[in-house]
Write an enzyme that holds these catalytic residues in place. Structure first.
Site, PDB file in Angstrom:
ATOM      1  CE1 TYR A 159      -3.422   2.847   0.401  1.00 16.19           C
ATOM      2  CE2 TYR A 159      -2.151   3.418   2.349  1.00 16.19           C
ATOM      3  CZ  TYR A 159      -3.124   3.736   1.410  1.00 16.19           C
ATOM      4  OH  TYR A 159      -3.776   4.948   1.482  1.00 16.19           O
ATOM      5  CE  LYS A 163      -2.556   6.820  -1.910  1.00 19.18           C
ATOM      6  NZ  LYS A 163      -3.779   7.096  -2.725  1.00 19.18           N
TER       7      LYS A 163
END
Ligand SMILES: NC(=O)c1ccc[n+]([C@@H]2O[C@H](COP(=O)([O-])OP(=O)(O)OC[C@H]3O[C@@H](n4cnc5c(N)ncnc54)[C@H](O)[C@@H]3O)[C@@H](O)[C@H]2O)c1
Ligand SMILES: C[C@@H](CO)CCC[C@@H](C)[C@H]1CC[C@H]2[C@@H]3[C@H](O)C=C4C[C@@H](O)CC[C@]4(C)[C@H]3CC[C@]12C
Length: 369
Positions: A159, A163
């Site tokens: 994650y 990002k």
């Protein structure tokens, strides 16, 4: 009336517009962007609440689509003046595979950028995350940091990695020539942990507390502070930066901004108790009973169980080695960059943010987990 229609000429697209943050951005744009003529809401899953927005002066167009599909994104972007790209796969619990997380967060963002370039859309705001900075895998604290604070941003989890890659793509795209010959202007907003109406993890903690007889158990020392920001203020920052990006291209283009407001610095659990406490839950001190090594063991056990059970079922509890490390590392932001660059002031005071969130948790009461 004639005056109102004259100034309403802009088309905005919000990707992920039916998510927790996306819905607040959509509603905020309708309330606070008087130049809006059409608002396109693009999401994999459209919410039924969109229907009630279709009666106002702004044309609201719901588009069911997937950011990983370049042609769907290009069709939605064509003719839009501004894109606010909030769509993303927010998964730190192992629900989705790393490949899927990259596909949505990185490839999806590439598709949005390419769509802007091909169709001539000039303004792109990306919802990044504090996680592109940290906490890092070494557990270094980030204490009252700002956008220029040196910090070793090393990640392993898909994650934060996705990002960070997506944010970099957005910032590098600033200045690219779009169809028609003008430059693309981009920026990224980095919220810390968002809370407020619609926050799924808050809802999960609330239901967990109800199941445990109105109690939650402290697992993280109260001295570990977490940056939190109210969803209404994050939405307001998106609306404001999107507006000012069109006016101050040189200053805002290619910049990153942490999202902040007057929410107090507290530990993750103490902060949640600001809302869950008034709704009848209490936080039981267990520090002496559950030492950190035991939590690490439980987190590792959860990870092992997740892996073993994967062929049969999805086991994705809140506690895993990654969430424990994040929860146990101080990460707080103290900055005024957004105020200096585009005049941001929080729209909601801490008292407002708190009472709105409490009202929402009370309404959640009794609803199915
Ligand atoms: N929640 C937080 O604390 C937090 C903090 C910092 C940054 N962010 C970022 O804010 C953004 C929104 O997060 P959120 O908490 O509202 O999450 P969310 O899951 O509630 O919303 C994300 C939305 O994106 C949509 N989406 C997912 N995959 C898609 C796809 N392939 N195509 C189209 N739409 C898709 C989902 O359907 C959902 O409506 C994300 O980019 C996230 O990384 C969230
Ligand atoms: C050890 C548990 C006992 O109560 C507590 C676990 C809490 C964790 C599940 C959450 C602690 C910090 C959260 C993250 C943080 O607020 C910032 C985030 C950035 C954003 O981009 C996505 C969500 C998140 C990673 C958020 C997720 C949940 C926590 C890890």
């Amino acid at each position: 009336m004639a005056e109102a229609t004259e100034i309403r000429k802009l088309v905005y697209l919000v990707t992920g517009g039916c998510g927790f943050l996306g819905e607040h951005v959509v509603r905020m744009l309708l309330q606070r962007e008087p130049r809006l003529s059409e608002l396109r809401v693009f999401d994999l899953h459209l919410g039924p609440w969109l229907e009630e927005l279709k009666t106002g002066p702004v044309r609201v167009t719901a588009i069911q689509g997937d950011v990983t599909q370049a042609h769907e994104v290009a069709a939605a972007v064509a003719g839009a003046h501004v894109v606010i790209h909030t769509a993303g796969l927010v998964d730190v619990f192992g629900r989705a595979s790393p490949e899927t997380i990259y596909e949505v967060n990185v490839q999806g963002t590439k598709n949005v950028i390419e769509a802007c370039v091909q169709t001539g859309t000039r303004f792109l705001v990306y919802t990044s995350s504090m996680e592109v900075v940290g906490p890092n895998i070494k557990g270094h604290p980030f204490y009252r940091g700002n956008e220029d604070t040196p910090y070793e941003a090393v990640h392993k989890h898909p994650y934060p990695c996705s990002k960070a890659q997506a944010e970099q793509l957005v910032l590098e795209a600033n200045g690219r020539e779009v169809h028609g010959g003008l430059p693309l202007v981009t920026c990224a907003l980095r919220p810390t942990g968002i809370y407020g109406e619609g926050h799924q993890i808050m809802r999960d903690f609330y239901h967990q507390g109800l199941r445990l007889g109105g109690r939650l158990f402290r697992a993280i020392p109260a001295s570990v502070e977490h940056g939190r920001v109210y969803v209404g203020n994050v939405a307001w920052m998106h609306v404001l930066v999107a507006r000012e990006l069109q006016r101050q291209t040189a200053l805002l283009g290619g910049q990153v901004y942490f999202c902040y407001d007057e929410s107090p610095y507290k530990s993750y659990e103490d902060f949640n108790m600001e809302f869950l406490g008034p709704c009848g839950l209490r936080l039981v001190e267990t520090r002496l009973l559950v030492p950190y090594w035991l939590l690490m063991l439980l987190a590792a056990l959860n990870a092992l169980l997740q892996w073993l059970l994967r062929p049969l079922l999805l086991y994705a509890p809140l506690l895993n080695p990654y969430t424990l490390a994040v929860a146990n590392t101080t990460f707080t932001v103290s900055t005024d960059k957004a105020r200096r660059h585009f005049g941001y002031e929080p729209l909601f005071s801490w008292e407002d943010s708190r009472s709105r969130t409490i009202r929402w948790v009370r309404a959640v009461e009794g609803s199915a987990p």
